[in-house]
Motif scaffolding. Structure first.
Motif, PDB file in Angstrom:
ATOM      1  N   GLN A  23       0.847  -1.182   0.000  1.00  0.00           N
ATOM      2  CA  GLN A  23       0.000   0.000   0.000  1.00  0.00           C
ATOM      3  C   GLN A  23       0.888   1.240   0.000  1.00  0.00           C
ATOM      4  OE1 GLN A  23      -3.396  -0.229  -0.094  1.00  0.00           O
ATOM      5  NE2 GLN A  23      -3.038  -2.423  -0.261  1.00  0.00           N
ATOM      6  N   PRO A  24       0.568   2.251  -0.792  1.00  0.00           N
ATOM      7  CA  PRO A  24       1.344   3.494  -0.760  1.00  0.00           C
ATOM      8  C   PRO A  24       1.274   4.113   0.635  1.00  0.00           C
ATOM      9  CG  PRO A  24      -0.206   3.493  -2.590  1.00  0.00           C
ATOM     10  CD  PRO A  24      -0.534   2.305  -1.744  1.00  0.00           C
ATOM     11  N   LEU A  25       2.406   4.591   1.108  1.00  0.00           N
ATOM     12  CA  LEU A  25       2.483   5.152   2.452  1.00  0.00           C
ATOM     13  C   LEU A  25       2.919   6.608   2.436  1.00  0.00           C
ATOM     14  CD1 LEU A  25       2.265   4.368   5.461  1.00  0.00           C
ATOM     15  CD2 LEU A  25       4.652   3.698   5.354  1.00  0.00           C
ATOM     16  N   ASP A  26       3.874   6.935   1.571  1.00  0.00           N
ATOM     17  CA  ASP A  26       4.437   8.286   1.557  1.00  0.00           C
ATOM     18  C   ASP A  26       5.174   8.498   0.240  1.00  0.00           C
ATOM     19  OD1 ASP A  26       5.210  10.803   2.433  1.00  0.00           O
ATOM     20  OD2 ASP A  26       6.673  10.069   3.892  1.00  0.00           O
ATOM     21  N   LEU A  32       8.567   6.604  -4.028  1.00  0.00           N
ATOM     22  CA  LEU A  32       7.337   6.118  -3.415  1.00  0.00           C
ATOM     23  C   LEU A  32       7.710   5.128  -2.314  1.00  0.00           C
ATOM     24  CD1 LEU A  32       4.226   5.749  -3.378  1.00  0.00           C
ATOM     25  CD2 LEU A  32       4.555   3.955  -5.104  1.00  0.00           C
ATOM     26  N   ILE A  33       7.200   5.366  -1.105  1.00  0.00           N
ATOM     27  CA  ILE A  33       7.400   4.460   0.025  1.00  0.00           C
ATOM     28  C   ILE A  33       6.124   3.627   0.156  1.00  0.00           C
ATOM     29  CG2 ILE A  33       7.959   4.271   2.478  1.00  0.00           C
ATOM     30  CD1 ILE A  33      10.118   5.734   0.797  1.00  0.00           C
ATOM     31  N   GLU A  34       6.278   2.301   0.166  1.00  0.00           N
ATOM     32  CA  GLU A  34       5.132   1.400   0.269  1.00  0.00           C
ATOM     33  C   GLU A  34       5.362   0.414   1.413  1.00  0.00           C
ATOM     34  OE1 GLU A  34       3.546   0.475  -4.052  1.00  0.00           O
ATOM     35  OE2 GLU A  34       5.714   0.134  -3.905  1.00  0.00           O
ATOM     36  N   ARG A  35       4.238  -0.104   1.934  1.00  0.00           N
ATOM     37  CA  ARG A  35       4.340  -1.068   3.026  1.00  0.00           C
ATOM     38  C   ARG A  35       3.253  -2.133   2.896  1.00  0.00           C
ATOM     39  NH1 ARG A  35       4.098   1.236   8.856  1.00  0.00           N
ATOM     40  NH2 ARG A  35       2.127   2.034   8.103  1.00  0.00           N
ATOM     41  N   ARG A  36       3.586  -3.329   3.338  1.00  0.00           N
ATOM     42  CA  ARG A  36       2.610  -4.398   3.520  1.00  0.00           C
ATOM     43  C   ARG A  36       2.978  -5.116   4.805  1.00  0.00           C
ATOM     44  NH1 ARG A  36       3.758  -9.757   2.469  1.00  0.00           N
ATOM     45  NH2 ARG A  36       5.728 -10.176   1.446  1.00  0.00           N
ATOM     46  N   ALA A  88      12.998   7.439   5.714  1.00  0.00           N
ATOM     47  CA  ALA A  88      11.578   7.078   5.622  1.00  0.00           C
ATOM     48  C   ALA A  88      11.398   5.565   5.734  1.00  0.00           C
ATOM     49  CB  ALA A  88      10.988   7.593   4.310  1.00  0.00           C
ATOM     50  N   LEU A  89      12.293   4.797   5.118  1.00  0.00           N
ATOM     51  CA  LEU A  89      12.223   3.340   5.232  1.00  0.00           C
ATOM     52  C   LEU A  89      12.490   2.873   6.662  1.00  0.00           C
ATOM     53  CD1 LEU A  89      13.923   2.046   1.969  1.00  0.00           C
ATOM     54  CD2 LEU A  89      11.538   1.797   2.644  1.00  0.00           C
ATOM     55  N   ARG A  90      13.432   3.501   7.350  1.00  0.00           N
ATOM     56  CA  ARG A  90      13.703   3.140   8.750  1.00  0.00           C
ATOM     57  C   ARG A  90      12.472   3.388   9.616  1.00  0.00           C
ATOM     58  NH1 ARG A  90      19.059   4.807   7.533  1.00  0.00           N
ATOM     59  NH2 ARG A  90      18.574   6.998   7.839  1.00  0.00           N
ATOM     60  N   ARG A  91      11.810   4.529   9.408  1.00  0.00           N
ATOM     61  CA  ARG A  91      10.584   4.834  10.167  1.00  0.00           C
ATOM     62  C   ARG A  91       9.478   3.845   9.839  1.00  0.00           C
ATOM     63  NH1 ARG A  91       8.545   9.922   8.717  1.00  0.00           N
ATOM     64  NH2 ARG A  91      10.003  10.031   6.997  1.00  0.00           N
ATOM     65  N   CYS A  92       9.369   3.481   8.577  1.00  0.00           N
ATOM     66  CA  CYS A  92       8.354   2.517   8.153  1.00  0.00           C
ATOM     67  C   CYS A  92       8.572   1.153   8.806  1.00  0.00           C
ATOM     68  CB  CYS A  92       8.377   2.391   6.629  1.00  0.00           C
ATOM     69  SG  CYS A  92       7.231   1.181   5.954  1.00  0.00           S
ATOM     70  N   TYR A  98       3.595   5.320  11.209  1.00  0.00           N
ATOM     71  CA  TYR A  98       4.618   5.971  10.380  1.00  0.00           C
ATOM     72  C   TYR A  98       4.651   7.436  10.780  1.00  0.00           C
ATOM     73  CZ  TYR A  98       7.066   7.569   6.199  1.00  0.00           C
ATOM     74  OH  TYR A  98       7.959   8.149   5.326  1.00  0.00           O
ATOM     75  N   LEU A  99       5.549   7.770  11.688  1.00  0.00           N
ATOM     76  CA  LEU A  99       5.635   9.148  12.192  1.00  0.00           C
ATOM     77  C   LEU A  99       6.924   9.798  11.807  1.00  0.00           C
ATOM     78  CD1 LEU A  99       4.240   8.455  15.745  1.00  0.00           C
ATOM     79  CD2 LEU A  99       2.980   9.290  13.785  1.00  0.00           C
TER      80      LEU A  99
END
Length: 99
Positions: A23-26, A32-36, A88-92, A98-99
C-alpha cells in the motif's frame, strides 16, 4: 454466538487479504514508500521511483540493504535526497505508526 463469530470472521477477511498487498504510504521527493504486513503482522517496506512495468524490472528501487538498484536501460536518479528516502524506510520498518 456462532453466528456472531462467523459474521466477525467474514468482516475481517477482506482486511486480512488486503494487508498482503503493498500500500502506498508516503512520497519522498520522487520516491514512493510502500508497506505491507507479513503473516506475523510485521511491516515490510520498500522504496522505488514509480515507472511503467514491473517493480523489479522497470523501477529504480532500494534493495533489502537500502542499496540503490538501477535496472538496465534506466537512468540513475539524483542521490542527494537518498538519505531522506532511507530515513523514511527506517521509520516505516520501526513501527506500524509511520511518524
Amino acid at each position: 454466538m456462532q453466528a456472531l463469530r462467523f459474521l466477525l470472521l467474514t468482516l475481517m477477511a477482506p482486511v486480512a487479504s488486503a494487508s498482503t498487498a503493498f500500500q502506498p504510504l508516503d512520497r519522498v521527493e520522487s520516491w514512493l514508500i510502500e508497506r505491507r504486513l507479513d503473516e506475523n503482522q510485521d511491516p515490510i517496506c520498500r522504496a522505488s521511483v514509480p515507472g511503467p512495468g514491473t517493480w523489479f524490472s522497470a523501477r529504480v528501487h532500494l534493495d533489502a540493504d537500502d542499496v540503490m538498484v538501477v535496472p538496465a536501460g534506466l537512468q540513475r536518479p539524483d542521490e542527494t535526497r537518498l538519505e531522506a528516502v532511507r530515513d523514511a524506510l527506517r521509520r516505516c520498518r520501526a513501527s506500524l505508526l509511520y511518524l
